[in-house]
Design an enzyme around this catalytic site. Structure first.
Site, PDB file in Angstrom:
ATOM      1  N   ARG A 149       0.924  -1.279   0.038  1.00  0.00           N
ATOM      2  CA  ARG A 149       0.102   0.015   0.144  1.00  0.00           C
ATOM      3  C   ARG A 149       0.899   1.103   0.076  1.00  0.00           C
ATOM      4  O   ARG A 149       1.838   1.017   0.255  1.00  0.00           O
ATOM      5  CB  ARG A 149      -0.914  -0.201   1.244  1.00  0.00           C
ATOM      6  CG  ARG A 149      -1.730  -1.379   1.276  1.00  0.00           C
ATOM      7  CD  ARG A 149      -2.443  -1.153   2.829  1.00  0.00           C
ATOM      8  NE  ARG A 149      -3.289  -2.079   2.692  1.00  0.00           N
ATOM      9  CZ  ARG A 149      -2.986  -3.533   3.585  1.00  0.00           C
ATOM     10  NH1 ARG A 149      -1.769  -3.583   4.200  1.00  0.00           N
ATOM     11  NH2 ARG A 149      -3.854  -4.486   3.725  1.00  0.00           N
ATOM     12  N   LYS A 173      -1.433  -2.475   8.192  1.00  0.00           N
ATOM     13  CA  LYS A 173      -2.762  -1.884   8.866  1.00  0.00           C
ATOM     14  C   LYS A 173      -2.595  -2.559  10.383  1.00  0.00           C
ATOM     15  O   LYS A 173      -2.033  -3.767  10.390  1.00  0.00           O
ATOM     16  CB  LYS A 173      -3.753  -2.166   8.474  1.00  0.00           C
ATOM     17  CG  LYS A 173      -4.207  -1.674   7.025  1.00  0.00           C
ATOM     18  CD  LYS A 173      -5.536  -1.858   6.565  1.00  0.00           C
ATOM     19  CE  LYS A 173      -5.758  -1.157   5.382  1.00  0.00           C
ATOM     20  NZ  LYS A 173      -7.235  -1.546   4.633  1.00  0.00           N
ATOM     21  N   HIS A 246      -3.149   1.583  -6.118  1.00  0.00           N
ATOM     22  CA  HIS A 246      -3.801   0.354  -5.571  1.00  0.00           C
ATOM     23  C   HIS A 246      -3.657  -0.423  -6.876  1.00  0.00           C
ATOM     24  O   HIS A 246      -3.785  -1.688  -6.623  1.00  0.00           O
ATOM     25  CB  HIS A 246      -5.105   0.583  -4.934  1.00  0.00           C
ATOM     26  CG  HIS A 246      -5.412  -0.265  -3.715  1.00  0.00           C
ATOM     27  ND1 HIS A 246      -4.430   0.116  -2.708  1.00  0.00           N
ATOM     28  CD2 HIS A 246      -6.041  -1.057  -3.519  1.00  0.00           C
ATOM     29  CE1 HIS A 246      -5.085  -0.820  -1.610  1.00  0.00           C
ATOM     30  NE2 HIS A 246      -5.741  -1.521  -2.065  1.00  0.00           N
ATOM     31  N   ARG A 249      -0.737  -2.801  -6.715  1.00  0.00           N
ATOM     32  CA  ARG A 249      -0.956  -3.734  -5.862  1.00  0.00           C
ATOM     33  C   ARG A 249      -1.816  -4.691  -6.575  1.00  0.00           C
ATOM     34  O   ARG A 249      -1.618  -5.933  -6.299  1.00  0.00           O
ATOM     35  CB  ARG A 249      -1.744  -3.191  -4.749  1.00  0.00           C
ATOM     36  CG  ARG A 249      -1.757  -4.045  -3.588  1.00  0.00           C
ATOM     37  CD  ARG A 249      -2.392  -3.219  -2.539  1.00  0.00           C
ATOM     38  NE  ARG A 249      -3.034  -3.932  -1.263  1.00  0.00           N
ATOM     39  CZ  ARG A 249      -2.399  -4.737  -0.537  1.00  0.00           C
ATOM     40  NH1 ARG A 249      -1.197  -4.648  -0.239  1.00  0.00           N
ATOM     41  NH2 ARG A 249      -3.067  -5.171   0.723  1.00  0.00           N
ATOM     42  N   HIS A 272      -3.102  -9.285   3.877  1.00  0.00           N
ATOM     43  CA  HIS A 272      -4.755  -9.420   4.290  1.00  0.00           C
ATOM     44  C   HIS A 272      -5.049 -10.233   5.499  1.00  0.00           C
ATOM     45  O   HIS A 272      -4.610 -11.375   5.541  1.00  0.00           O
ATOM     46  CB  HIS A 272      -5.460  -9.949   2.977  1.00  0.00           C
ATOM     47  CG  HIS A 272      -5.542  -9.112   1.948  1.00  0.00           C
ATOM     48  ND1 HIS A 272      -5.989  -9.394   0.234  1.00  0.00           N
ATOM     49  CD2 HIS A 272      -5.477  -7.908   1.622  1.00  0.00           C
ATOM     50  CE1 HIS A 272      -5.937  -8.837  -0.285  1.00  0.00           C
ATOM     51  NE2 HIS A 272      -5.867  -7.511   0.389  1.00  0.00           N
ATOM     52  N   TYR A 281      -9.015 -11.858  -6.151  1.00  0.00           N
ATOM     53  CA  TYR A 281      -8.177 -12.234  -7.492  1.00  0.00           C
ATOM     54  C   TYR A 281      -8.370 -13.515  -8.139  1.00  0.00           C
ATOM     55  O   TYR A 281      -7.933 -13.346  -9.500  1.00  0.00           O
ATOM     56  CB  TYR A 281      -6.662 -12.197  -6.977  1.00  0.00           C
ATOM     57  CG  TYR A 281      -6.551 -10.540  -6.295  1.00  0.00           C
ATOM     58  CD1 TYR A 281      -6.389  -9.359  -7.231  1.00  0.00           C
ATOM     59  CD2 TYR A 281      -6.432 -10.436  -4.771  1.00  0.00           C
ATOM     60  CE1 TYR A 281      -6.326  -8.127  -6.565  1.00  0.00           C
ATOM     61  CE2 TYR A 281      -6.181  -9.219  -4.446  1.00  0.00           C
ATOM     62  CZ  TYR A 281      -5.997  -8.070  -5.397  1.00  0.00           C
ATOM     63  OH  TYR A 281      -6.019  -6.997  -4.695  1.00  0.00           O
TER      64      TYR A 281
END
Length: 300
Positions: A149, A173, A246, A249, A272, A281
């Protein structure tokens, strides 16, 4: 704690305890402000958040629908309010959240856009052999090599990247760290850039701040600058699609899966929390396989 203080206390909780990004905190702030303005008109200027009921929330959502807000926007507002009231229950301000019986709007699964491998190669070859061109080359190589990110990219420090062993530690995150390997092309790009970084910082008398990527005056590169740099090169490519950091990404994940990578490995590389987030995906790769079959099989 007064009712008026609840939103600010919640935002501080997100920032300090949940380690949410400034952008995430700002989005929550906007969503709570929007709901607060509606409730002020409906319940009075000095309404109490803890006295808001399910009918008040439904009235707010009906107002958003009447104003033709997109489903995705409404779903985000519901999510923000749900998190806010979950916090109030956690703080023993309430026993039950008024959002407990509110359902989020159903959203169509929107497949993320991505670049094909040829487009990525063209993008990575665009930076010129100048000081800032070498910085941009390193930046683009890192984006594609790690699938990180933007916040993770600008947060890379010198101590978190090891070119000898070819890996970088990304801070994702919730301040969760993950180790991501680096390819040869990326390592070469960063190696060529490092002397430029030192030269820029020396030229403008910038004290060592430890961050890998710097701006044109040796300061720390910002999220906004990364987007501006990418926009410059995308305009040169003249692609008929919207491309953001993104998108790189998404391209990283899609290309890995197309070349046989394990879904759980891609989940780890992307950082994730849930496999379901990564599974989108697989829809992309399945669609591409179907398109290739339809185009090339003689009896398709």
């Amino acid at each position: 704690m007064a009712s008026q203080d609840y939103p600010e206390r919640f935002l501080t909780y997100l920032e300090v305890e949940k380690a949410s990004s400034p952008l995430t905190v700002e989005n929550y702030r906007k969503d709570l402000r929007s709901c607060g303005e509606f409730l002020s008109k409906r319940l009075g200027k000095n309404f109490l958040w803890q006295q808001v009921g399910v009918l008040d929330i439904r009235a707010y959502l009906a107002e958003l629908n009447a104003q033709k807000y997109a489903r995705r926007t409404i779903a985000r507002r519901v999510s923000s309010l749900r998190s806010f009231y979950k916090y109030l229950v956690r703080e023993n301000v309430l026993e039950v959240s008024p959002l407990a019986r509110i359902h989020s709007p159903k959203l169509e699964k929107k497949l993320p856009s991505f670049l094909d491998e040829e487009e990525v190669t063209e993008l990575l070859d665009l930076p010129e052999a100048t000081a800032l061109g070498s910085r941009d080359k390193a930046l683009l190589e890192l984006l594609y090599a790690t699938g990180c990110r933007v916040s993770e990219l600008v947060g890379i420090t010198l101590e978190r990247i090891d070119l000898g062993n070819r890996f970088v530690i990304l801070l994702g995150k919730g301040n969760k760290e993950r180790l991501v390997p680096l390819g040869n092309a990326c390592c070469l790009g960063v190696e060529h850039y490092l002397p430029v970084r030192s030269a820029l910082m020396n030229k403008y008398g910038v004290a060592e701040h430890g961050y890998l990527l710097v701006n044109s005056r040796g300061g720390v590169l910002t999220d906004r600058s990364v987007r501006r740099i990418l926009d410059k090169y995308i305009s040169q490519l003249a692609l008929r699609k919207h491309v953001s950091p993104h998108t790189i990404r998404h391209s990283f994940a899609t290309h890995l899966l197309e070349h046989g990578a394990d879904l759980r490995a891609v989940q780890e590389l992307l950082g994730h929390a849930n496999l379901s987030t990564t599974q989108i995906y697989t829809h992309i790769t399945t669609e591409r396989i179907a398109a290739v079959y339809k185009k090339n099989h003689p009896r398709a």
